[in-house]
Design an enzyme around this catalytic site. Structure first.
Site, PDB file in Angstrom:
ATOM      1  N   MET A   1       0.774  -2.553   4.024  1.00  0.00           N
ATOM      2  CA  MET A   1      -0.400  -2.098   4.095  1.00  0.00           C
ATOM      3  C   MET A   1      -1.331  -3.262   4.031  1.00  0.00           C
ATOM      4  O   MET A   1      -1.079  -4.314   3.762  1.00  0.00           O
ATOM      5  CB  MET A   1      -0.433  -1.106   3.038  1.00  0.00           C
ATOM      6  CG  MET A   1       0.071   0.387   3.200  1.00  0.00           C
ATOM      7  SD  MET A   1      -0.673   1.282   1.929  1.00  0.00           S
ATOM      8  CE  MET A   1      -0.007   2.968   2.259  1.00  0.00           C
ATOM      9  N   CYS A   2      -2.458  -3.056   4.302  1.00  0.00           N
ATOM     10  CA  CYS A   2      -3.665  -3.968   4.398  1.00  0.00           C
ATOM     11  C   CYS A   2      -4.255  -4.242   3.050  1.00  0.00           C
ATOM     12  O   CYS A   2      -3.771  -3.728   1.979  1.00  0.00           O
ATOM     13  CB  CYS A   2      -4.570  -3.375   5.364  1.00  0.00           C
ATOM     14  SG  CYS A   2      -4.263  -2.799   6.876  1.00  0.00           S
ATOM     15  N   GLU A   3      -5.226  -5.288   3.005  1.00  0.00           N
ATOM     16  CA  GLU A   3      -5.778  -5.586   1.754  1.00  0.00           C
ATOM     17  C   GLU A   3      -7.216  -5.567   2.028  1.00  0.00           C
ATOM     18  O   GLU A   3      -7.664  -6.078   2.928  1.00  0.00           O
ATOM     19  CB  GLU A   3      -5.192  -7.151   1.206  1.00  0.00           C
ATOM     20  CG  GLU A   3      -3.827  -7.064   1.030  1.00  0.00           C
ATOM     21  CD  GLU A   3      -3.214  -6.272  -0.096  1.00  0.00           C
ATOM     22  OE1 GLU A   3      -3.863  -5.964  -1.047  1.00  0.00           O
ATOM     23  OE2 GLU A   3      -2.240  -5.742   0.376  1.00  0.00           O
TER      24      GLU A   3
ATOM     25  N   ILE B   1      -7.726  -7.641   5.310  1.00  0.00           N
ATOM     26  CA  ILE B   1      -6.678  -8.315   5.827  1.00  0.00           C
ATOM     27  C   ILE B   1      -5.700  -7.204   6.361  1.00  0.00           C
ATOM     28  O   ILE B   1      -5.170  -6.685   5.682  1.00  0.00           O
ATOM     29  CB  ILE B   1      -5.971  -9.711   4.840  1.00  0.00           C
ATOM     30  CG1 ILE B   1      -7.036 -10.576   4.487  1.00  0.00           C
ATOM     31  CG2 ILE B   1      -4.637 -10.155   5.405  1.00  0.00           C
ATOM     32  CD1 ILE B   1      -6.508 -11.478   3.418  1.00  0.00           C
TER      33      ILE B   1
ATOM     34  N   ASN C   1      -7.692   1.122   3.888  1.00  0.00           N
ATOM     35  CA  ASN C   1      -6.111   0.668   3.650  1.00  0.00           C
ATOM     36  C   ASN C   1      -5.265   2.140   3.632  1.00  0.00           C
ATOM     37  O   ASN C   1      -5.862   2.811   2.770  1.00  0.00           O
ATOM     38  CB  ASN C   1      -6.332  -0.119   2.523  1.00  0.00           C
ATOM     39  CG  ASN C   1      -4.860  -0.516   1.874  1.00  0.00           C
ATOM     40  OD1 ASN C   1      -3.968   0.550   1.882  1.00  0.00           O
ATOM     41  ND2 ASN C   1      -4.543  -1.612   1.451  1.00  0.00           N
TER      42      ASN C   1
END
Length: 271
Positions: free
Chosen positions: A1-3, A78, A108
């Site tokens: 997953m994204c941040e 990110i 996210n």
């Protein structure tokens, strides 16, 4: 997953960010990062910088690190790609104009069924890329559009009501952590995310509120915030805690709203 990372400050704060260090907090390293982006408000405008390759390889990131900026609102993302190719159009944050103001959004999670769900169709906004996150943003702006019809900032309670209903429906599709700013307030909705043990579970976001004296600073691995004009107050939100301080985990379905460096409103998760 994204941040995800977001900041709301009482006064424009000088922010020094190392996206490479920041990404390591969430377990993203080297080739597993599929792009990054950062947006910050400058008066009524927004500066947006994003790329499609790891921050560690970016001359643009090094420029940002060497030239700190001052802003009351910062949103960063990110990416670990799950939907849509690795392309600039699919990098976050996303920005759109509504009612004479810039709106910024980053998400996210994974929402595989959003494209075919009639609840999230938008007439006035169309995604440029292929991500579920951008479709969600377009749908949110569609719902907010009636409030921004006269060029004035709508009442916070009205905006929060729409964000709450939108978030509740979005959670039915999958993990739906998002940060959203309209230049007047920062909204953060927490849900679930992939934890270090591989589970998809809360918390999806963490919160920290800090006071800094004039000339003081808040420092973390990959982040430094410096105060200038009087006593600074900041609210930080992130996918994982960035310091050893007592960050507060947000429950699934919880919404936090920040203005002027303070949490000014919020909604507890549904039972």
């Amino acid at each position: 997953m994204c941040e995800l990372f977001a900041m709301c400050a009482r006064y424009p704060a000088t922010v020094e960010m190392s996206l490479e260090a920041f990404s390591r907090h969430g377990g993203l390293a080297g080739p597993h990062k599929d792009g990054w982006g950062i947006a910050w408000y400058d008066a009524r405008d927004v500066r947006l910088v994003k790329e499609t390759f790891p921050a560690a390889d970016s001359a643009c990131v090094r420029f940002i690190e060497a030239h700190p900026f001052a802003s009351p609102f910062v949103l960063s993302h990110i990416r670990k790609a799950t939907r849509g190719e690795v392309a600039l159009r699919n990098s976050q944050p996303f920005i759109r104009e509504l009612g004479g103001a810039w709106h910024v959004f980053a998400h996210n999670g994974d929402l595989p069924a959003i494209e075919g769900d009639a609840r999230f169709r938008a007439q006035s906004y169309r995604p440029i890329g292929e991500t579920d996150s951008e479709r969600a943003f377009c749908a949110l702006l569609e719902r907010l559009r009636p409030l921004w019809h006269d060029g004035r900032t709508p009442a916070l309670a009205d905006r929060l009501r729409i964000v709450e209903a939108f978030a509740a429906e979005l959670r039915t599709l999958g993990p739906a952590n998002f940060i959203y700013c309209d230049g007047d307030a920062l909204f953060a909705h927490a849900d679930r995310r992939r934890q270090n043990d591989g589970r998809i579970a809360p918390p999806g976001l963490w919160r920290l509120a800090r006071h800094c004296p004039a000339g003081g600073q808040l420092a973390a691995d990959g982040l430094r915030i410096r105060a200038h004009d009087g006593e600074q107050e900041v609210v930080l939100l992130a996918s994982v805690p960035l310091t050893d301080e007592a960050w507060t985990p947000l429950a699934a379905g919880e919404i936090v709203v920040a203005q002027h460096g303070r949490v000014c409103a919020g909604l507890n998760p549904p039972p």
